[in-house]
Design a protein around this motif. Structure first.
Motif, PDB file in Angstrom:
ATOM      1  N   ALA A 196       7.321   9.538   3.206  1.00 60.39           N
ATOM      2  CA  ALA A 196       6.535   9.586   2.372  1.00 60.39           C
ATOM      3  C   ALA A 196       4.795   9.431   2.409  1.00 60.39           C
ATOM      4  O   ALA A 196       4.084   9.815   2.106  1.00 60.39           O
ATOM      5  CB  ALA A 196       6.332   9.305   0.716  1.00 60.39           C
ATOM      6  N   VAL A 197       4.748   8.033   3.128  1.00 59.53           N
ATOM      7  CA  VAL A 197       3.449   7.742   3.401  1.00 59.53           C
ATOM      8  C   VAL A 197       3.085   8.856   5.150  1.00 59.53           C
ATOM      9  O   VAL A 197       1.497   8.838   5.192  1.00 59.53           O
ATOM     10  CB  VAL A 197       3.305   6.473   3.362  1.00 59.53           C
ATOM     11  N   CYS A 213      -3.560   1.340   3.696  1.00 60.66           N
ATOM     12  CA  CYS A 213      -2.585   1.278   4.553  1.00 60.66           C
ATOM     13  C   CYS A 213      -2.923   1.380   6.147  1.00 60.66           C
ATOM     14  O   CYS A 213      -2.171   0.528   7.174  1.00 60.66           O
ATOM     15  CB  CYS A 213      -1.362   2.679   4.526  1.00 60.66           C
ATOM     16  N   LEU A 248      -6.072   9.160  -3.839  1.00 62.50           N
ATOM     17  CA  LEU A 248      -4.741   8.537  -2.066  1.00 62.50           C
ATOM     18  C   LEU A 248      -5.742   8.479  -1.002  1.00 62.50           C
ATOM     19  O   LEU A 248      -5.229   7.430  -0.230  1.00 62.50           O
ATOM     20  CB  LEU A 248      -4.276   9.678  -2.337  1.00 62.50           C
ATOM     21  N   CYS A 267       1.165  -1.574  -0.109  1.00 62.03           N
ATOM     22  CA  CYS A 267       0.765   0.089   0.149  1.00 62.03           C
ATOM     23  C   CYS A 267       0.910   1.243  -0.203  1.00 62.03           C
ATOM     24  O   CYS A 267       0.639   2.002  -0.690  1.00 62.03           O
ATOM     25  CB  CYS A 267      -1.124  -0.183   1.420  1.00 62.03           C
ATOM     26  N   PHE A 275       4.994   4.056   8.771  1.00 59.53           N
ATOM     27  CA  PHE A 275       5.402   3.930   7.443  1.00 59.53           C
ATOM     28  C   PHE A 275       6.694   4.950   7.105  1.00 59.53           C
ATOM     29  O   PHE A 275       7.260   5.071   7.794  1.00 59.53           O
ATOM     30  CB  PHE A 275       3.929   4.647   7.097  1.00 59.53           C
ATOM     31  N   ILE A 315       1.183   4.394  -2.662  1.00 50.80           N
ATOM     32  CA  ILE A 315       1.028   5.652  -1.940  1.00 50.80           C
ATOM     33  C   ILE A 315       1.919   5.892  -2.952  1.00 50.80           C
ATOM     34  O   ILE A 315       2.243   7.853  -3.778  1.00 50.80           O
ATOM     35  CB  ILE A 315       0.647   5.839  -0.490  1.00 50.80           C
ATOM     36  N   LEU A 324      -5.940   4.063  -1.013  1.00 48.00           N
ATOM     37  CA  LEU A 324      -4.544   3.591  -0.841  1.00 48.00           C
ATOM     38  C   LEU A 324      -4.123   4.239   1.314  1.00 48.00           C
ATOM     39  O   LEU A 324      -3.743   3.501   2.464  1.00 48.00           O
ATOM     40  CB  LEU A 324      -3.374   4.482  -1.174  1.00 48.00           C
ATOM     41  N   VAL A 325      -4.598   5.901   1.761  1.00 49.52           N
ATOM     42  CA  VAL A 325      -4.353   5.583   2.750  1.00 49.52           C
ATOM     43  C   VAL A 325      -5.293   4.952   3.824  1.00 49.52           C
ATOM     44  O   VAL A 325      -5.056   3.925   4.578  1.00 49.52           O
ATOM     45  CB  VAL A 325      -5.185   7.237   3.006  1.00 49.52           C
ATOM     46  N   TYR A 358       0.730  11.468   5.764  1.00 51.54           N
ATOM     47  CA  TYR A 358      -1.369  11.442   5.233  1.00 51.54           C
ATOM     48  C   TYR A 358      -2.209  10.067   6.062  1.00 51.54           C
ATOM     49  O   TYR A 358      -2.748  10.362   6.263  1.00 51.54           O
ATOM     50  CB  TYR A 358      -1.127   9.928   3.778  1.00 51.54           C
TER      51      TYR A 358
END
Lengths: 317, 317
Positions: B22-23, B105, B98, A134, B19, A138, B101-102, B26
C-alpha cells in the motif's frame, strides 16, 4: 527494583545538546512535556526481566522514544493538533514548516544513536520498526473517510503504527541480554499486543476523554476522517438506516454528532466493545509473560499490563 | 571507466519494494523522476579514485540519495512547490499529510540500509550528516525574511543543508577503501565545497532559471523569504535608499519586483558576484583533488567540477 527511567530521561534531554545551538531549543521543547515514556519503560523492564539492565538498554530506550516523539511531532501537523503532553504542540508554536524539520532532526538523532549498538541486528530491527510506523501512518492516512475499512485492516494499521515500536522495545530488551530466540520472539508478540491495546485505548480516549485532564487536543480522529475501532464497531452493529445516517455524519464531518452517538448509544455500546477488545489483547499479552522467570521486573511488566487495563476500564465511566 | 551508476539506480528502485504494497507506490514515485544523482556519483567516484568501487560504495550511494530525496519531499511541502525533477511533487499530488509520511518512510529506509555497513563509523557519519542537513534547514527557516542575515551565516547554512551530504559522499567513499585519514579529510573538504557551490548554483537558478527547462517550480526562495546569495550581495552593495526599497519588496513579498532587480541590475551585478563565488569554491575544490593518484576516477571528479562550473557559467546568459 532499579529501572533507570531517570537516567533515560537525562539521556533524552542530553540529545538536544548534540544539535547546533540554533536548533537545540526546538528539540528540547519537543522531547519535553509530560510524556509517559512507555516504550522506554518496556525496553528497560524487558531487559531486567531477561537478565541485566545494561547501557545498551538505556540507549535502546532513548532511541525508541526519539522515534516516537518524531512521529508525534509529524502527527500533530497532520491532525492540526494544538496541545500535546500538556503543552502547545510544535506546530501550534512555530508552524508546520519548522515542525516537519524538528521531526526530521529527531529521526536523524535516533539514527545517530542507533549506530552505537555493537550488534548490527539491533539497529536493523529498530530501523524496520521505524519503517513500519511510518507505513502504518500512510495506510491510515490513505484510508481516511473510507467507510469500507474493515476491523482487521484497522487492527493491522495499529500493529504497524504503534505495536511495532512496543514490539521491538520488548524484543530487543531481551536480545541485548542474548536470550534464546524463542523468548525474544514471545516478548516481541507481548509488545505488539500491549502496543496495539494502548492505541485502542488512545483511540477510545479521543472520543470519550476529557481534554483538560488529558492535556492534548481530542476529537481529532473523527474530524480528520480516521475511523477508529468504536466507529467501526458502531457501523458494523447499526441497523441499515442508522448506518446510513452515521456514514453521512462521517463524510460531512459532523464529528460532534458522531461523538454523541458513540458516547450515548446504550444499545450497541460500540465504545464498550472497543474497550473490551483492548482489554482482551492485554489479557493475552499477560499470558506471554509466562516465558519469563519470576522476578521483580517480570512482575513489573505484569503490573504495566494491569495499569493499561485500568486505563481502559476508566473509559467505561 | 565503470562507475556503476546504473546499478545504484536499480538498487534505489528496489528500496520501494521493501515497503508494504500500500506504501510502495508513493515511494517509487518519490524516488523516480529525473534526479541527477550527484551525491551517488561523488560517492562512487571517490571510491574509484581511492581504490576499488565496492558493494559498500553502492549502498552508500543509495543511502545518501534516499536521505536527499526525503529532504526534497519535505522541502517541497514547506515551499508549496508544484514541480520537481520534471514531475508533480508528492505534495501537489497527494497533499501535505501524505508527503510528510513519505519523507519519513524514506528516512527510515535510509536508516535501515545504513545498518549494513560493517564499519559503525560509516553509519555514524551518515547519521551526523543527516542531522546537519535538517539543522541547516531549520536555521534557514528561522531566518526567513531576516534582513540581518550575513553572507557568512548564509554560507554556513548551505554547508549544513547541502555541503554535508556531498562531504560524507566524498569522505566515506574513501573511508570504505581504508585510505590514510588525511586523504579522507581532504576529500571531505572537497565534497563540502562542491556541495556548497552546487547550492549556490541552485539558489541562483531559482532567480535566473527557466522553469520549463529546469522542470521544477522556481522563484520559491524569495516568495518564502529565503534570502540567498544574490539577494544578500544586492543588499550589501546597494545604496541606502535602494536598499530600503529592496527590503520593502522582500518583506512585502514582492518577489517578482525583486527578481527583476536581480536580473537587470547591471551596476552591482550581484547575480554575477554570486555565480563567481560558486565558481571560486569549485576552483578551490579542484585543488583538493591533488591528494589523489592520477587515474580515470580522479579525472572524472575533475570533470564533475568542470561540469558544475559550466552550469554556473550558463547562468550568466
Amino acid at each position: 527494583m532499579q529501572v533507570h527511567l531517570d537516567e533515560v530521561e537525562t539521556r533524552i534531554k542530553q540529545q538536544a545538546a548534540e544539535f547546533d545551538p540554533a536548533v537545540e531549543g526546538y528539540v528540547t521543547y519537543a522531547i519535553g512535556g509530560q510524556g509517559k515514556r512507555l516504550r522506554p519503560l518496556v525496553a528497560l523492564l524487558s531487559g531486567g526481566a531477561t537478565g541485566q539492565i545494561r547501557d545498551a538498554h538505556l540507549n535502546l530506550a532513548v532511541v525508541l522514544e526519539l522515534i516516537h516523539v518524531a512521529t508525534l511531532v509529524h502527527d500533530d501537523i497532520m491532525d492540526e493538533a494544538e496541545r500535546r503532553r500538556g503543552q502547545a504542540t510544535v506546530n501550534a508554536r512555530w508552524g508546520n514548516a519548522l515542525s516537519v524539520l524538528v521531526g526530521d532532526c529527531l529521526f536523524a538523532q535516533a539514527l545517530n544513536l542507533s549506530t552505537t549498538f555493537d550488534n548490527g541486528d539491533i539497529s536493523r530491527s529498530i530501523a524496520q520498526a521505524a519503517r513500519e510506523v511510518c507505513s502504518g501512518e500512510i495506510i491510515q492516512t490513505q484510508r481516511r473517510f473510507d467507510l469500507h475499512l474493515g476491523i482487521d485492516d484497522y487492527l493491522r494499521i495499529l500493529e504497524m503504527k504503534t505495536g511495532s515500536l512496543f514490539a521491538v522495545a520488548a524484543e530487543l530488551g531481551a536480545v541485548i541480554n542474548e536470550v534464546p530466540e524463542e523468548t525474544a520472539r514471545t516478548l516481541k508478540r507481548f509488545g505488539m499486543k500491549i502496543g496495539t491495546a494502548y492505541q485502542i485505548y488512545d483511540d477510545c480516549l479521543d472520543i470519550a476523554g476529557n481534554e483538560s485532564i488529558i492535556g492534548k487536543t481530542l476529537g481529532t480522529d473523527l474530524r480528520k476522517g480516521k475511523l477508529t475501532l468504536p466507529v467501526l464497531m458502531l457501523l458494523k452493529s447499526a441497523s441499515a438506516s442508522d448506518r446510513e445516517q452515521y456514514c453521512r455524519f462521517i463524510v460531512e464531518g459532523k464529528s460532534e454528532e458522531m461523538t454523541d452517538v458513540l458516547r450515548n448509544d446504550a444499545a450497541g455500546a460500540p465504545l464498550t466493545a472497543a474497550i473490551d477488545a483492548g482489554t482482551s489483547l492485554i489479557v493475552e499479552a499477560q499470558r506471554d509473560l509466562d516465558v519469563l522467570k519470576p522476578g521483580v521486573h517480570a512482575e513489573a511488566l505484569g503490573q504495566l499490563c494491569d495499569a493499561l487495563r485500568e486505563l481502559l476500564d476508566q473509559l467505561h465511566d
